[in-house]
Motif scaffolding. Structure first.
Motif, PDB file in Angstrom:
ATOM      1  N   UNK A 131       1.115  -5.992   4.089  1.00  0.00           N
ATOM      2  CA  UNK A 131       0.389  -6.875   4.988  1.00  0.00           C
ATOM      3  C   UNK A 131       0.186  -8.219   4.316  1.00  0.00           C
ATOM      4  N   UNK A 134      -2.917  -6.107  -4.095  1.00  0.00           N
ATOM      5  CA  UNK A 134      -3.175  -7.310  -3.306  1.00  0.00           C
ATOM      6  C   UNK A 134      -2.196  -8.429  -3.629  1.00  0.00           C
ATOM      7  N   UNK A 163       0.837  -1.199   0.000  1.00  0.00           N
ATOM      8  CA  UNK A 163       0.000   0.000   0.000  1.00  0.00           C
ATOM      9  C   UNK A 163       0.878   1.258   0.000  1.00  0.00           C
ATOM     10  N   UNK A 195      -5.196   6.491   1.883  1.00  0.00           N
ATOM     11  CA  UNK A 195      -4.700   5.486   0.955  1.00  0.00           C
ATOM     12  C   UNK A 195      -4.677   6.028  -0.470  1.00  0.00           C
ATOM     13  N   UNK A 226       4.010   7.097   3.014  1.00  0.00           N
ATOM     14  CA  UNK A 226       4.337   5.852   3.698  1.00  0.00           C
ATOM     15  C   UNK A 226       3.941   4.662   2.844  1.00  0.00           C
ATOM     16  N   UNK A 253       0.299   5.175   1.394  1.00  0.00           N
ATOM     17  CA  UNK A 253      -0.507   6.155   2.091  1.00  0.00           C
ATOM     18  C   UNK A 253       0.238   7.487   2.074  1.00  0.00           C
ATOM     19  N   UNK A 312      -6.798  -1.990   3.536  1.00  0.00           N
ATOM     20  CA  UNK A 312      -7.239  -0.709   2.994  1.00  0.00           C
ATOM     21  C   UNK A 312      -8.060  -0.002   4.071  1.00  0.00           C
ATOM     22  N   UNK A 313      -7.351   0.765   4.881  1.00  0.00           N
ATOM     23  CA  UNK A 313      -7.945   1.357   6.065  1.00  0.00           C
ATOM     24  C   UNK A 313      -8.298   2.825   5.861  1.00  0.00           C
ATOM     25  N   UNK A 353     -10.106  -9.529   1.749  1.00  0.00           N
ATOM     26  CA  UNK A 353      -9.044  -9.049   0.860  1.00  0.00           C
ATOM     27  C   UNK A 353      -8.834  -7.548   0.949  1.00  0.00           C
ATOM     28  N   UNK A 408      -3.100   0.590  -3.863  1.00  0.00           N
ATOM     29  CA  UNK A 408      -2.771  -0.649  -3.186  1.00  0.00           C
ATOM     30  C   UNK A 408      -2.552  -1.746  -4.216  1.00  0.00           C
TER      31      UNK A 408
END
Lengths: 115, 114
Positions: free
Chosen positions: A94, A50, A33, A45, A90, A35, B101-102, B97, A48
């Motif tokens: 994860x 995955x 990600x 955000x 940043x 940010x 993504x916060x 998934x 991202x």
């Protein structure tokens, strides 16, 4: 253990210039990600990924692009920097899947000033 | 539109006191609520997290209280210490998934005086 490595640590950039912020992780996490952190606004955000080969837009993607050619690297590019992109950036990673605890591991940030 | 609202913006507490930071959210689809701690010049680090099937989670001096019906959650730091001086961010997200993504609150700068 390095975790997330970001470069450069800080940079002053003229408006209109192209800039790539680098991010490398050594934890073999599948998700990464970007940010941005602005005083009084918290973290937002940008983009991202995955898994390698896929990317997605976050909350504030305009003016930024990313790529994910492999698991470890996730560069963020500003094609033509503008002063409103002055921020601390940043990178984070994860794990996604059954073992996912939701924890984001952050780098130490790249401070970018666009004049 | 701020998805997660956090207050206060800054907090000064005496050593040994209780620090309380509050957050509220609107999206009922959120089902994961972490708190991150950030020291100057460093990236944020996960402090503690809660899911909405419990009303409280405690880890050492840190406790999250969660009120699902009010869509609010808070961080309590008991016996606050000078080493707790940092910026604290609450966040919300969805499991699965999209978990990383916060949506973050705007942060609370905590200062603990010795």
């Amino acid at each position: 253990i390095a975790g997330i490595t970001q470069a450069p640590t800080s940079q002053i950039l003229a408006a209109g210039r192209r800039m790539t912020l680098r991010c490398t992780q050594d934890m073999r996490h599948n998700a990464m990600y970007w940010y941005r952190q602005d005083l009084g606004l918290g973290l937002r955000l940008i983009h991202y990924s995955n898994t390698a080969g896929t990317t997605g837009k976050g909350e504030v993607p305009d003016g930024y692009s990313v790529s994910r050619a492999n698991t470890d690297d996730f560069p963020l590019t500003l094609a033509s920097a503008v002063p409103s992109q002055t921020s601390v950036y940043f990178c984070a990673s994860s794990e996604i899947g059954n073992l996912n605890t939701g924890e984001l591991f952050f780098g130490e940030g790249s401070r970018l000033t666009v004049l | 539109q701020q998805q997660v609202k956090q207050s206060p913006q800054s907090l000064i507490v005496q050593k040994g006191g209780i620090s309380i930071i509050n957050c509220a959210y609107e999206n009922t689809a959120f089902d994961y609520f972490p708190w991150y701690q950030q020291f100057p010049g460093k990236g944020p680090a996960l402090l503690i997290a809660i899911r909405p099937d419990v009303s409280e989670k405690k880890e050492g001096r840190f406790t999250i209280s969660f009120n699902k019906s009010a869509k609010q959650f808070s961080l309590h730091i008991m016996d606050s210490q000078p080493g707790d001086s940092a910026t604290y961010f609450c966040a919300a997200g969805r499991r699965g998934s999209t978990l990383g993504r916060l949506y973050f609150g705007r942060g609370t700068q905590l200062t603990v005086w010795p």
